[in-house]
Design a protein around this motif. Structure first.
Motif, mmCIF file in Angstrom:
data_model
loop_
_atom_site.group_PDB
_atom_site.id
_atom_site.type_symbol
_atom_site.label_atom_id
_atom_site.label_comp_id
_atom_site.label_asym_id
_atom_site.label_seq_id
_atom_site.Cartn_x
_atom_site.Cartn_y
_atom_site.Cartn_z
ATOM 1 N N GLN A 10 -5.285 -1.054 4.594
ATOM 2 C CA GLN A 10 -4.666 -1.138 3.268
ATOM 3 C C GLN A 10 -5.742 -1.259 2.187
ATOM 4 O OE1 GLN A 10 -2.108 -4.548 3.240
ATOM 5 N NE2 GLN A 10 -3.616 -5.869 4.182
ATOM 6 N N TRP A 11 -5.317 -1.047 0.948
ATOM 7 C CA TRP A 11 -6.263 -1.070 -0.171
ATOM 8 C C TRP A 11 -5.594 -1.450 -1.489
ATOM 9 C CZ3 TRP A 11 -3.760 2.463 -3.035
ATOM 10 C CH2 TRP A 11 -3.054 3.450 -2.339
ATOM 11 N N ALA A 12 -4.300 -1.735 -1.469
ATOM 12 C CA ALA A 12 -3.571 -1.947 -2.723
ATOM 13 C C ALA A 12 -3.902 -3.275 -3.400
ATOM 14 C CB ALA A 12 -2.064 -1.849 -2.481
ATOM 15 N N TRP A 13 -4.713 -4.119 -2.760
ATOM 16 C CA TRP A 13 -5.104 -5.369 -3.430
ATOM 17 C C TRP A 13 -6.216 -5.143 -4.449
ATOM 18 C CZ3 TRP A 13 -7.620 -4.013 1.042
ATOM 19 C CH2 TRP A 13 -9.008 -4.155 1.034
ATOM 20 N N PHE A 14 -6.860 -3.972 -4.403
ATOM 21 C CA PHE A 14 -7.930 -3.693 -5.353
ATOM 22 C C PHE A 14 -7.382 -3.670 -6.784
ATOM 23 C CE2 PHE A 14 -10.405 -1.252 -1.932
ATOM 24 C CZ PHE A 14 -11.385 -2.230 -1.825
ATOM 25 N N THR A 35 -13.073 3.548 1.596
ATOM 26 C CA THR A 35 -11.827 4.211 1.923
ATOM 27 C C THR A 35 -12.043 5.715 1.834
ATOM 28 O OG1 THR A 35 -10.625 2.342 0.952
ATOM 29 C CG2 THR A 35 -9.364 4.354 1.385
ATOM 30 N N CYS A 70 -7.830 1.136 -7.362
ATOM 31 C CA CYS A 70 -6.657 1.517 -6.574
ATOM 32 C C CYS A 70 -6.138 2.901 -6.947
ATOM 33 C CB CYS A 70 -5.570 0.467 -6.778
ATOM 34 S SG CYS A 70 -4.105 0.659 -5.755
ATOM 35 N N GLN A 71 -6.115 3.226 -8.238
ATOM 36 C CA GLN A 71 -5.468 4.459 -8.683
ATOM 37 C C GLN A 71 -6.111 5.729 -8.123
ATOM 38 O OE1 GLN A 71 -2.486 4.770 -10.252
ATOM 39 N NE2 GLN A 71 -2.797 6.918 -9.707
ATOM 40 N N THR A 124 0.824 -1.197 0.000
ATOM 41 C CA THR A 124 0.000 0.000 0.000
ATOM 42 C C THR A 124 0.864 1.255 0.000
ATOM 43 O OG1 THR A 124 -1.866 -1.104 1.053
ATOM 44 C CG2 THR A 124 -1.732 1.276 1.321
ATOM 45 N N THR A 151 -4.883 6.113 -4.616
ATOM 46 C CA THR A 151 -3.479 6.512 -4.653
ATOM 47 C C THR A 151 -3.348 8.004 -4.938
ATOM 48 O OG1 THR A 151 -2.867 4.323 -5.502
ATOM 49 C CG2 THR A 151 -1.251 6.082 -5.750
ATOM 50 N N ASP A 156 -6.510 -2.120 -10.421
ATOM 51 C CA ASP A 156 -5.904 -0.811 -10.682
ATOM 52 C C ASP A 156 -6.943 0.295 -10.840
ATOM 53 O OD1 ASP A 156 -3.412 -1.913 -10.523
ATOM 54 O OD2 ASP A 156 -3.081 -2.016 -12.705
#
Length: 324
Positions: free
Chosen positions: A297-301, A222, A306-307, A20, A310, A303
């Motif tokens: 965390q959230w980076a498993w989503f 989020t 996720c982007q 993340t 980010t 792209d």
């Protein structure tokens, strides 16, 4: 980029293995924003702190193996997932414990008192918001829907609750590190619990029991400052969707106005900029709050999901305190 950062830096407090934080750092690097990554668990072997104090306040530097940052030139701090403080392995237990305490209150105190930094989130606010009883009480005050919940060490009360509110789940109050006899890390998952399964072991510590929401889907929401990113999660064959990532589908959805109002009141109550909220979408359309991880965390989503998160975090760190 080596050496002292010439511009105000973003300080990312996290361990080495943090996907993340990685994507946020990559985005800040792409923008040309100076970034210093620091793990308190590397202190004192790979981190050197020099903080001075006088009538003008705090000054000094922090040095990792590859970066040096002026304490007064940190524009913002992304406090993610730092490793625990450690002591040299050659110290005995008492001396090691003393060194760890000094590191926590010394280095930890410095990192929490950076004079011009915008924290996402401040570590002390994270700490306050990690207690589930405080989460549930605050959520109710903020108008969010909270499933009937009991925290107890009384087996009789636990069985009565599980009978009255069936079906009921058991949830750990904190995700402690737990190593099994095979030396492998274990996770205590959320599970259904029947009244007859509740025994005297409940009396040994606090336990959380919660009525299982009759849900049609899960929702991870989020929130970064004034922006919210709600994702519907479908496909979980069990009550704890974290056990079934490969089976899940993710769909961005709109957030009802009353939930937006509630989550922002919740974040304000704890002094948070960021929060990862878990909801169950009830059959009646209500969003039932399970918990809020102030550091989730959230980076498993995928792209596409996720982007935007980010981007929102990088914006908040690059331009501290500015609202969309």
């Amino acid at each position: 980029m080596r050496g002292r950062a010439a511009e105000p830096s973003v300080l990312v407090i996290t361990c080495l293995d943090d996907a993340t934080a990685d994507v946020v750092i990559e985005e800040l690097n792409r923008r040309g924003v100076p970034v210093v990554r620091l793990d308190p668990g590397d202190f004192p072997e790979h981190v050197t702190a020099n903080a001075s104090f006088d009538c003008s306040g705090m000054g000094g530097t922090m040095r990792t193996q590859t970066r040096t940052v002026e304490l007064g030139a940190v524009r913002s701090v992304y406090w993610r997932r730092p490793s625990p403080y450690t002591a040299a392995p050659d110290l005995d237990e008492q001396d090691g414990r003393w060194c760890v305490d000094q590191a926590r209150y010394g280095l930890g105190g410095i990192l929490a008192a950076l004079p011009h930094a915008h924290y996402v989130n401040h570590p002390w606010r994270n700490r306050d918001a990690e207690y589930k009883p405080a989460q549930l009480a605050t959520a109710a005050r903020c108008g969010l829907h909270v499933p009937p919940t009991l925290i107890t060490n009384d087996p009789v009360q636990a069985r009565q609750f599980a009978t009255e509110y069936a079906p009921v789940l058991y949830k750990p109050l904190w995700n402690s590190d737990y190593i099994g006899p095979d030396e492998r890390a274990r996770t205590v998952w959320i599970e259904d619990v029947a009244p007859q399964a509740i025994d005297a072991g409940v009396s040994r510590t606090a336990h959380l029991f919660q009525q299982r929401v009759r849900k049609t889907a899960d929702i991870r929401m989020t929130v970064v400052a004034d922006q919210q990113f709600a994702v519907r999660i479908d496909g979980s064959p069990g009550v704890d969707w974290r056990r079934h990532y490969d089976a899940l589908t993710y769909t961005p959805i709109e957030t009802p106005p009353d939930v937006i109002k509630g989550v922002h009141a919740y974040l304000d109550a704890f002094g948070l900029i960021y929060g990862a909220f878990d909801f169950g979408l009830g059959a009646d359309g209500r969003w039932w709050l399970y918990e809020c991880n102030p550091n989730g965390q959230w980076a498993w989503f995928p792209d596409a999901i996720c982007q935007p998160i980010t981007t929102a975090l990088a914006d908040e760190l690059q331009h501290p305190g500015e609202r969309a």
